[in-house]
Design an enzyme around this catalytic site. Structure first.
Site, mmCIF file in Angstrom:
data_model
loop_
_atom_site.group_PDB
_atom_site.id
_atom_site.type_symbol
_atom_site.label_atom_id
_atom_site.label_comp_id
_atom_site.label_asym_id
_atom_site.label_seq_id
_atom_site.Cartn_x
_atom_site.Cartn_y
_atom_site.Cartn_z
ATOM 1 N N HIS A 1 84.666 76.761 -5.243
ATOM 2 C CA HIS A 1 84.356 77.834 -6.185
ATOM 3 C C HIS A 1 84.021 79.089 -5.382
ATOM 4 O O HIS A 1 83.560 79.006 -4.246
ATOM 5 C CB HIS A 1 83.148 77.400 -7.032
ATOM 6 N N ASP B 1 77.728 71.704 -3.026
ATOM 7 C CA ASP B 1 77.715 72.362 -4.333
ATOM 8 C C ASP B 1 77.826 71.266 -5.388
ATOM 9 O O ASP B 1 78.888 70.709 -5.604
ATOM 10 C CB ASP B 1 78.890 73.341 -4.417
ATOM 11 N N GLN C 1 79.133 70.639 -10.579
ATOM 12 C CA GLN C 1 79.973 69.838 -11.473
ATOM 13 C C GLN C 1 79.697 68.340 -11.361
ATOM 14 O O GLN C 1 80.431 67.538 -11.949
ATOM 15 C CB GLN C 1 81.452 70.105 -11.173
ATOM 16 N N LYS D 1 74.720 73.427 -16.554
ATOM 17 C CA LYS D 1 75.797 72.437 -16.452
ATOM 18 C C LYS D 1 75.320 71.036 -16.818
ATOM 19 O O LYS D 1 76.139 70.136 -16.989
ATOM 20 C CB LYS D 1 76.348 72.398 -15.019
ATOM 21 N N CYS E 1 87.392 80.744 -11.173
ATOM 22 C CA CYS E 1 86.640 81.190 -9.986
ATOM 23 C C CYS E 1 87.041 80.374 -8.759
ATOM 24 O O CYS E 1 86.197 80.011 -7.935
ATOM 25 C CB CYS E 1 85.138 81.112 -10.222
#
Length: 429
Positions: A145, A222, A225, A248, A386
């Site tokens: 991302h 990261d 997700q 999220k 993104c």
């Protein structure tokens, strides 16, 4: 008020929900009933919300936690001697403990509250990154991302360090051989998505972390997700930094968290100056607070933190293993259904995927497809997500993306498929 359901009616409804592939709560009802917005029609249609990769909807427990804080607990924290301030402080720190539990971090003092994944990565870039020198290298993957690319580009521009990236295969998996080849004695940090937001690819983060540590590099994961879709254990994966966003994982916007390995956190310089991050202040100089408070200058998003704690309780109450299994089943059904439509091309076919389905339809721009699906009450995302370098890797401007959550069921898959077929008919393809 509606009359209570009889036992036979409850059983019948539960069976129909199971047939629709709905995830059921402990009361035998679909968890979708916990989300008020899902009962709202869109375009006079039942809402099939499949834009969960962008943000998730909020259960009543989270909405009520926000209301309850402002109605009964609102005060500033860490500063007041009065009861209400101490009460609000307790709630805030209890939320930090909930984040610790979600990530299985060793200590709640290893958890910094931020506005989300983007701010968390920028925090690392602007604190840990102060020690970078010209010629040092940061390695990311080709599926990142923008939030895990741009902060490092800015850091490299300031320090003379170099940003490198490991290649992605045609199936959307990380090219492990290229990743290994990119690691070297100059690599200082690896930034990697736990799950690709654009493809759904689940990266083998534990293996990547092991390889990076052998090369002497730190690793930032990261987790935006990942946290809502499967159990995360930062101790087992042995990462140095782990970032995620509250919105999220069914929590509010504007709140997130960053896990930092304790031995690293204690040596990081402050990021922003102001109230609550100091120990002493004089005109001659200042000293800093210990632990996460050093990075939480000013009045934080107290209510958002408390509501994030409620979201974590909600998800863990259902069970992340159950959620993962439910979403995996939906992804299998959606993948098979979409592959059966002539002219549909899936982008990202990794062997290990989370509940994200990116695709193209011959002769229809993703934005046009998204607009047509919207008329059918189906909410997807269309664009580059993104992740423009990833789109360039596949030679496309963007994709249509359906992303699943715990409240989705087979009716949402059916609505998606029907909407795609309608779009093809409208475009004559």
């Amino acid at each position: 008020m509606n009359a209570p359901l009889t036992s036979s009616e409850t059983v019948r409804l539960a069976q129909s929900d199971e047939a629709a592939g709905a995830l059921l709560g402990s009361d035998g009802r679909p968890v979708a009933d916990d989300f008020p917005i899902l009962a709202r029609p869109v375009r006079k249609r039942r809402l099939a919300y499949l834009d969960n990769g962008a943000t998730t909807q909020k259960p009543r427990a989270v909405i009520q936690a926000l209301d309850q804080f402002y109605e009964q607990s609102n005060a500033n924290i860490h500063r007041g001697v009065h009861w209400l301030s101490q009460h609000a402080t307790d709630l805030y720190e209890q939320a930090r403990e909930r984040v610790r539990g979600l990530l299985n971090a060793p200590d709640s003092q290893d958890v910094i509250f931020t506005r989300g994944t983007t701010e968390s990565i920028n925090l690392v870039a602007q604190t840990w990154g102060q020690g970078l020198q010209a010629g040092d290298e940061i390695l990311v993957t080709g599926m990142e991302h923008h939030s895990n690319i741009v902060p490092w580009q800015l850091l490299c521009a300031r320090t003379g360090a170099v940003l490198r990236h490991a290649r992605i295969t045609d199936s959307g998996e990380l090219d492990l051989a290229d990743f290994k080849a990119q690691l070297n004695a100059r690599t200082r940090l690896v930034g990697v998505a736990h799950v690709s937001n654009a493809l759904g690819t689940v990266n083998p983060v534990a293996e990547l972390i092991r390889l990076a540590h052998e090369a002497g590099a730190l690793v930032l994961v990261d987790g935006a997700q990942a946290v809502a879709h499967a159990a995360v254990d930062v101790q087992a994966m042995d990462c140095d930094f782990y970032a995620f966003s509250g919105h999220k994982i069914y929590g509010p916007t504007g709140i997130g968290a960053l896990y930092v390995r304790g031995s690293i956190l204690q040596n990081l310089p402050p990021w922003q100056g102001g109230g609550d991050m100091i120990r002493t202040v004089s005109f001659e100089g200042s000293t800093w607070a210990e632990g996460p408070q050093r990075f939480e200058a000013g009045t934080p998003n107290i209510a958002g933190s408390v509501a994030l704690g409620a979201a974590i309780d909600y998800v863990r109450g259902i069970g992340l293993d159950r959620i993962a299994a439910h979403e995996s089943a939906l992804l299998v059904q959606a993948t098979e259904a979409m592959q059966a439509i002539p002219g549909v091309r899936l982008i990202g076919t990794a062997a290990d995927k989370a509940g994200i389905l990116s695709f193209l339809v011959d002769g229809i721009h993703p934005h046009d497809l998204g607009t047509i699906l919207d008329t059918e009450g189906v909410a997807i995302r269309a664009g580059h997500h993104c992740a423009m370098p990833l789109m360039s890797r596949f030679g496309i401007p963007g994709t249509a993306r359906a992303s699943f959550a715990l409240y989705n069921d087979l009716r949402d898959v059916d609505a998606l498929v029907a909407g795609v077929r309608k779009a093809q008919k409208l475009f004559g393809v």
